[in-house]
Motif scaffolding. Structure first.
Motif, PDB file in Angstrom:
ATOM      1  N   TYR A  52       3.600   9.449 -10.097  1.00 40.98           N
ATOM      2  CA  TYR A  52       2.841   9.537 -11.454  1.00 40.98           C
ATOM      3  C   TYR A  52       1.879  10.772 -11.691  1.00 40.98           C
ATOM      4  CZ  TYR A  52      -0.482   8.020 -15.242  1.00 40.98           C
ATOM      5  OH  TYR A  52      -1.130   8.073 -16.481  1.00 40.98           O
ATOM      6  N   ASP A  53       1.449  11.542 -10.654  1.00 39.32           N
ATOM      7  CA  ASP A  53       0.456  12.447 -10.648  1.00 39.32           C
ATOM      8  C   ASP A  53       1.888  13.771 -11.139  1.00 39.32           C
ATOM      9  OD1 ASP A  53      -1.728  11.525  -9.809  1.00 39.32           O
ATOM     10  OD2 ASP A  53      -1.508  12.033  -7.712  1.00 39.32           O
ATOM     11  N   GLU A  54       2.745  13.453 -10.458  1.00 35.71           N
ATOM     12  CA  GLU A  54       3.863  14.340 -11.118  1.00 35.71           C
ATOM     13  C   GLU A  54       4.068  14.417 -12.621  1.00 35.71           C
ATOM     14  OE1 GLU A  54       7.505  14.411  -9.096  1.00 35.71           O
ATOM     15  OE2 GLU A  54       6.578  14.102  -7.101  1.00 35.71           O
ATOM     16  N   ARG A  83       0.714  -1.166   0.083  1.00 34.77           N
ATOM     17  CA  ARG A  83       0.019   0.113  -0.043  1.00 34.77           C
ATOM     18  C   ARG A  83       0.684   1.375  -0.068  1.00 34.77           C
ATOM     19  NH1 ARG A  83      -4.401  -1.790   4.696  1.00 34.77           N
ATOM     20  NH2 ARG A  83      -5.705  -3.206   3.178  1.00 34.77           N
ATOM     21  N   SER A  84       2.088   1.207   0.842  1.00 34.27           N
ATOM     22  CA  SER A  84       2.740   2.351   0.854  1.00 34.27           C
ATOM     23  C   SER A  84       3.360   2.659  -0.657  1.00 34.27           C
ATOM     24  CB  SER A  84       3.893   2.057   1.924  1.00 34.27           C
ATOM     25  OG  SER A  84       4.768   3.303   1.929  1.00 34.27           O
ATOM     26  N   GLN A  85       3.971   1.513  -1.068  1.00 30.01           N
ATOM     27  CA  GLN A  85       4.587   1.610  -2.381  1.00 30.01           C
ATOM     28  C   GLN A  85       3.689   2.180  -3.477  1.00 30.01           C
ATOM     29  OE1 GLN A  85       6.759  -1.576  -4.009  1.00 30.01           O
ATOM     30  NE2 GLN A  85       8.436  -1.591  -2.229  1.00 30.01           N
ATOM     31  N   ALA A  86       2.473   1.771  -3.541  1.00 30.69           N
ATOM     32  CA  ALA A  86       1.290   2.289  -4.505  1.00 30.69           C
ATOM     33  C   ALA A  86       0.974   3.773  -4.301  1.00 30.69           C
ATOM     34  CB  ALA A  86       0.160   1.408  -4.195  1.00 30.69           C
ATOM     35  N   ALA A  87       1.102   4.106  -3.002  1.00 33.98           N
ATOM     36  CA  ALA A  87       0.702   5.614  -2.654  1.00 33.98           C
ATOM     37  C   ALA A  87       1.891   6.470  -3.164  1.00 33.98           C
ATOM     38  CB  ALA A  87       0.521   5.742  -1.248  1.00 33.98           C
ATOM     39  N   GLN A  88       3.113   6.175  -2.842  1.00 32.61           N
ATOM     40  CA  GLN A  88       4.301   6.789  -3.412  1.00 32.61           C
ATOM     41  C   GLN A  88       4.432   6.660  -4.739  1.00 32.61           C
ATOM     42  OE1 GLN A  88       8.230   5.963  -1.103  1.00 32.61           O
ATOM     43  NE2 GLN A  88       6.893   4.654   0.131  1.00 32.61           N
ATOM     44  N   ALA A  89       4.049   5.525  -5.509  1.00 33.13           N
ATOM     45  CA  ALA A  89       4.178   5.249  -6.842  1.00 33.13           C
ATOM     46  C   ALA A  89       3.058   6.286  -7.445  1.00 33.13           C
ATOM     47  CB  ALA A  89       3.895   4.082  -7.499  1.00 33.13           C
ATOM     48  N   SER A  90       2.005   6.348  -6.933  1.00 33.57           N
ATOM     49  CA  SER A  90       0.822   7.307  -7.384  1.00 33.57           C
ATOM     50  C   SER A  90       1.185   8.494  -7.514  1.00 33.57           C
ATOM     51  CB  SER A  90      -0.616   6.996  -6.648  1.00 33.57           C
ATOM     52  OG  SER A  90      -1.459   7.610  -6.950  1.00 33.57           O
ATOM     53  N   SER A 136       2.073  -0.724 -12.030  1.00 31.76           N
ATOM     54  CA  SER A 136       1.134  -0.352 -13.238  1.00 31.76           C
ATOM     55  C   SER A 136       1.631   1.147 -13.323  1.00 31.76           C
ATOM     56  CB  SER A 136      -0.149  -0.544 -13.000  1.00 31.76           C
ATOM     57  OG  SER A 136      -0.941   0.257 -11.762  1.00 31.76           O
ATOM     58  N   TYR A 137       1.758   2.116 -12.300  1.00 30.67           N
ATOM     59  CA  TYR A 137       2.155   3.474 -12.572  1.00 30.67           C
ATOM     60  C   TYR A 137       3.313   3.462 -13.303  1.00 30.67           C
ATOM     61  CZ  TYR A 137      -1.236   4.137  -8.890  1.00 30.67           C
ATOM     62  OH  TYR A 137      -2.500   4.082  -8.237  1.00 30.67           O
ATOM     63  N   ALA A 138       4.498   2.771 -12.952  1.00 30.31           N
ATOM     64  CA  ALA A 138       5.641   2.908 -14.040  1.00 30.31           C
ATOM     65  C   ALA A 138       5.294   2.429 -15.404  1.00 30.31           C
ATOM     66  CB  ALA A 138       6.591   1.762 -13.680  1.00 30.31           C
ATOM     67  N   SER A 139       4.452   1.786 -15.816  1.00 31.95           N
ATOM     68  CA  SER A 139       4.121   1.352 -17.203  1.00 31.95           C
ATOM     69  C   SER A 139       3.228   2.714 -17.804  1.00 31.95           C
ATOM     70  CB  SER A 139       3.428   0.250 -17.418  1.00 31.95           C
ATOM     71  OG  SER A 139       4.127  -0.936 -17.252  1.00 31.95           O
ATOM     72  N   MET A 140       2.644   2.995 -16.954  1.00 30.17           N
ATOM     73  CA  MET A 140       1.483   4.352 -17.232  1.00 30.17           C
ATOM     74  C   MET A 140       2.325   5.489 -17.550  1.00 30.17           C
ATOM     75  SD  MET A 140      -2.056   3.977 -15.302  1.00 30.17           S
ATOM     76  CE  MET A 140      -1.466   3.896 -13.797  1.00 30.17           C
ATOM     77  N   ALA A 141       3.572   5.899 -16.631  1.00 29.42           N
ATOM     78  CA  ALA A 141       4.261   6.885 -16.685  1.00 29.42           C
ATOM     79  C   ALA A 141       5.319   6.745 -17.797  1.00 29.42           C
ATOM     80  CB  ALA A 141       5.197   7.013 -15.418  1.00 29.42           C
ATOM     81  N   ALA A 142       5.735   5.376 -18.257  1.00 27.99           N
ATOM     82  CA  ALA A 142       6.529   5.397 -19.499  1.00 27.99           C
ATOM     83  C   ALA A 142       5.709   5.740 -20.609  1.00 27.99           C
ATOM     84  CB  ALA A 142       7.046   4.023 -19.539  1.00 27.99           C
ATOM     85  N   LEU A 143       4.554   5.374 -20.760  1.00 28.22           N
ATOM     86  CA  LEU A 143       3.625   5.458 -21.666  1.00 28.22           C
ATOM     87  C   LEU A 143       3.748   7.095 -21.908  1.00 28.22           C
ATOM     88  CD1 LEU A 143       0.953   2.698 -21.562  1.00 28.22           C
ATOM     89  CD2 LEU A 143       3.121   2.871 -23.404  1.00 28.22           C
ATOM     90  N   SER A 144       3.129   7.638 -20.928  1.00 33.52           N
ATOM     91  CA  SER A 144       3.099   9.055 -21.069  1.00 33.52           C
ATOM     92  C   SER A 144       4.431   9.724 -21.377  1.00 33.52           C
ATOM     93  CB  SER A 144       2.552   9.875 -19.689  1.00 33.52           C
ATOM     94  OG  SER A 144       1.516   9.451 -19.424  1.00 33.52           O
TER      95      SER A 144
END
Length: 222
Positions: free
Chosen positions: A57-59, A47-54, A87-95
């Motif tokens: 990703y918002d940045e 949960r902590s990792q997901a929150a930090q990754a999120s 999943s945030y890493a993949s979405m960020a890479a696509l962005s």
């Protein structure tokens, strides 16, 4: 405190059972508690990792909206370094790939898309990256590389888009017969309400696809 004979026998039986099995039961309880504690810690960590990754990703999203390319690339690199398995890493890479492409940095776009192809969070992300990478390679006139990227297996929801892009590459190579076939199959795999159906039909018609279909229908009537 005095016990009657029956109660005393039960106590003696319990003592004897505990003497024989109590140590094993204790260790089982300890192991169970340790497993539960470990699972709880793992869940909290996830949960902590997901929150930090999120948050990172918002940045990426904010920087992309403002066309701050350097910030997009930096935040994406940070996210991939720290939380590549999300999943945030993949979405960020696509962005980041889109931002790089829009800025004319095809090499940067390819780098991010290739990362998703190789290490993306899911097959869905990987399929999107392959189709977009095929488009970039088409722009670079690297047709054989594009066809190779688009030749892999795609899940049903992305198969028609991959075939359409393959048709685009074949048109660029002036392989019009093969391009028509790719467009036809793409059209067959698209539902009636598919958003891209009309565009594929236009491409097919431009290559004489509609004429071919009419000729076939006429021949069948004969």
């Amino acid at each position: 405190m005095a016990y009657d004979l029956e109660e005393q026998e039960q106590i003696d039986t319990l003592k004897a059972w505990w003497k024989q099995y109590g140590n094993a039961v204790t260790w089982l309880l300890i192991a169970g508690l340790a497993s539960f504690a470990g699972w709880t810690a793992w869940t909290n960590n996830q949960r902590s990792q997901a929150a930090q990754a999120s948050a990172i990703y918002d940045e990426v999203q904010r920087a992309a909206a403002l066309k701050e390319i350097a910030k997009v690339q930096g935040a994406t690199a940070n996210l991939i370094e720290k939380f590549s398995g999300t999943s945030y890493a993949s979405m960020a890479a696509l962005s980041a790939a889109k931002s790089a492409f829009d800025a004319g940095d095809l090499a940067g776009a390819k780098k991010h898309l290739q990362w998703v192809v190789d290490q993306g969070f899911s097959k869905e992300f990987q399929a999107i990256a392959k189709i977009r990478l095929g488009s970039v390679l088409l722009d670079e006139k690297k047709y054989e590389e594009a066809l190779k990227v688009l030749a892999g297996d795609f899940s049903a929801e992305f198969e028609s888009e991959a075939l359409e892009r393959r048709g685009d590459v074949l048109v660029a190579q002036n392989k019009l017969k093969e391009a028509r076939e790719a467009y036809k199959v793409a059209l067959d795999k698209m539902g009636e309400k598919h958003a891209g159906r009309q565009l594929v039909q236009i491409k097919l018609d431009a290559l004489g696809g509609a004429l071919d279909a009419k000729s076939t229908e006429h021949a069948d009537k004969k």
